[in-house]
Write an enzyme that holds these catalytic residues in place. Structure first.
Site, mmCIF file in Angstrom:
data_model
loop_
_atom_site.group_PDB
_atom_site.id
_atom_site.type_symbol
_atom_site.label_atom_id
_atom_site.label_comp_id
_atom_site.label_asym_id
_atom_site.label_seq_id
_atom_site.Cartn_x
_atom_site.Cartn_y
_atom_site.Cartn_z
ATOM 1 N N SER A 1 0.783 -1.229 0.000
ATOM 2 C CA SER A 1 0.000 0.000 0.000
ATOM 3 C C SER A 1 0.813 1.276 0.000
ATOM 4 O O SER A 1 0.335 2.310 -0.458
ATOM 5 C CB SER A 1 -0.943 0.013 1.210
ATOM 6 O OG SER A 1 -0.206 -0.040 2.422
ATOM 7 N N HIS B 1 -5.416 -4.124 -1.570
ATOM 8 C CA HIS B 1 -5.183 -3.044 -2.531
ATOM 9 C C HIS B 1 -5.163 -3.514 -3.979
ATOM 10 O O HIS B 1 -4.902 -2.714 -4.881
ATOM 11 C CB HIS B 1 -3.873 -2.324 -2.197
ATOM 12 C CG HIS B 1 -3.934 -1.563 -0.916
ATOM 13 N ND1 HIS B 1 -4.389 -0.266 -0.832
ATOM 14 C CD2 HIS B 1 -3.637 -1.928 0.351
ATOM 15 C CE1 HIS B 1 -4.354 0.143 0.424
ATOM 16 N NE2 HIS B 1 -3.907 -0.848 1.163
ATOM 17 N N LYS C 1 -11.833 -0.305 0.019
ATOM 18 C CA LYS C 1 -10.922 0.380 -0.900
ATOM 19 C C LYS C 1 -11.572 0.488 -2.278
ATOM 20 O O LYS C 1 -12.400 1.364 -2.483
ATOM 21 C CB LYS C 1 -9.571 -0.325 -0.888
ATOM 22 C CG LYS C 1 -8.943 -0.219 0.510
ATOM 23 C CD LYS C 1 -7.663 -0.955 0.642
ATOM 24 C CE LYS C 1 -7.020 -0.704 2.000
ATOM 25 N NZ LYS C 1 -7.860 -1.113 3.163
#
Length: 424
Positions: A206, A234, A265
């Site tokens: 990340s 991610h 996310k």
């Protein structure tokens, strides 16, 4: 004799003062999101390059969304949209929306079963601490997320950290802990047969935007009879067919034992999941403390995520735009000689070194209308403070180019000041 009056929170004040002195004091700032990837923060309108909402999916409920929620919940037997689970899912909090979401996510990830947690942090901590215990061993990339590290600590297993993406070092560590190799544990004793070996890695890191060498990881886990867990937080929604993740994009999903991912996310919601063989999920229902002793994800959110899953799967155009725009932004920075690390993903770090430099650049960017938050230790290693940029699919090219120009201008001004300071 009267006791001397003392302030029992002095130690807190001293620690916070020290953090402020060293540029590591954290504080909350209210943000209001706007359309097209903008936000209001500190009274300024800023281009939001700091969030994880990569696909730029609509963050607000529409009237149609609310109507669909009501229909979904009523069709499951509820009189309306239930806000909270009201209990652990093992007691009275397991809603039909949870069950349907887990069924759909298992199919999406190509695994036998799935378990939904309230957050990615809860998923990692609970899963890792359930899979391994004292005298077992976990092999973890040095740049893995804090939730992975904390899960290892709580498990009390031995923790073997290997340098970022260094498969040679990982293999050396696996050999050390493998029966028939050189099985000397961290304590200097021969590990017993039956020691569980767990390899854990982020798929996309990340703070660096680098990708894990997943093909090499599955080869090593099979060679040394280890369990492999991959955190797709991610990469889920961003890579692979229909956003199925980096494991799928590289064709190794069936060789990865456990895939974890989040809804906070690219999905733009909240919550997380773990997908694996049915036996693993049934075990976690009984052994993952962050599931057993935690109030379940709100049924309303489970229903919303089901709707969002359909949107993510249909978002091929947004995925293509995200990767194109991240490359555009990165190219603008690297063309000016700025250091963006070794990654080529949708996450673009600007490496600045010192905490003070990162804070100065971040403040100057805010003044120029760009939200780029300074990331400092312990989130990143000492001496590698940075600004972490995360373009979204909805950002306009013109806005990204202007933001990149501001970054280049501000960094060059800071470099000039640093040089002049050294001369003086």
């Amino acid at each position: 004799m009267c006791p001397v009056e003392t302030d029992r929170w002095d130690w807190m004040r001293e620690e916070l003062a020290e953090r402020e002195r060293t540029g590591r004091l954290r504080q909350l700032d209210t943000c209001t999101w706007l359309e097209n990837g903008w936000m209001l923060k500190g009274g300024r309108r800023l281009l939001n390059l700091a969030s994880n909402a990569y696909l730029g999916l609509n963050p607000w409920l529409t009237d149609a969304d609310w109507a669909a929620l009501q229909l979904a919940c009523r069709s499951a037997g509820e009189p309306g949209v239930r806000i909270g689970s009201g209990a652990s899912r093992l007691i009275a909090g397991h809603d039909p929306q949870h069950a349907e979401l887990e069924r759909e996510m298992a199919a999406f990830k190509g695994k036998e079963a799935c378990l939904v947690f309230t957050s990615g942090y809860m998923a990692n901590v609970g899963t890792i601490s359930a899979l391994v215990r004292r005298n077992d061993v976990v092999f973890s990339d040095r740049l893995n997320h804090a939730s992975i590290v904390d899960g290892i600590v709580l498990s009390r297993a031995h923790h073997e950290r290997y340098p970022h993406r260094d498969m040679n070092r990982l293999e050396q560590q696996l050999k050390k802990w493998s029966v028939g190799g050189l099985p000397v544990s961290a304590g200097g004793t021969m590990p017993q047969r039956g020691v569980r070996k767990l390899v854990v890695s982020d798929a996309v890191f990340s703070m660096d935007g680098t990708k894990a060498p997943l093909s090499d990881l599955v080869t090593l886990k099979e060679r040394y009879d280890a369990i492999l867990m991959v955190d797709e937080a991610h990469s889920g929604g961003v890579y692979g067919a229909e956003g199925s993740g980096l494991c799928h994009a590289l064709g190794v999903q069936q060789r990865v034992d456990i895939m974890m991912g989040t809804f906070g996310k690219a999905f733009g919601a909240v919550g997380a999941y773990v997908a694996a063989d049915d036996i693993v999920i049934r075990y976690l229902v009984n052994a993952a403390r962050t599931f057993v002793f935690n109030t379940g994800l709100p049924p309303m959110m489970a229903a919303l995520v089901r709707t969002r899953l359909a949107e993510v799967r249909a978002a091929d155009r947004a995925r293509a735009e995200l990767h194109r725009k991240a490359a555009l932004f990165r190219d603008c920075l690297t063309a000016a000689g700025l250091h963006t690390g070794d990654g080529d993903s949708h996450i673009v770090p600007l490496l600045l070194g010192t905490d003070a430099r990162a804070l100065t650049v971040s403040a100057a960017l805010a003044a120029a209308g760009v939200a780029g938050v300074a990331i400092r230790p312990p989130t990143v290693p000492e001496g590698s403070a940075r600004i972490r940029f995360a373009p979204m699919a909805v950002h306009r090219d013109s806005d990204l180019r202007r933001a990149a120009d501001e970054v280049v201008r501000i960094v060059r001004e800071q470099q000039h000041k640093d040089v002049m300071g050294e001369i003086v």
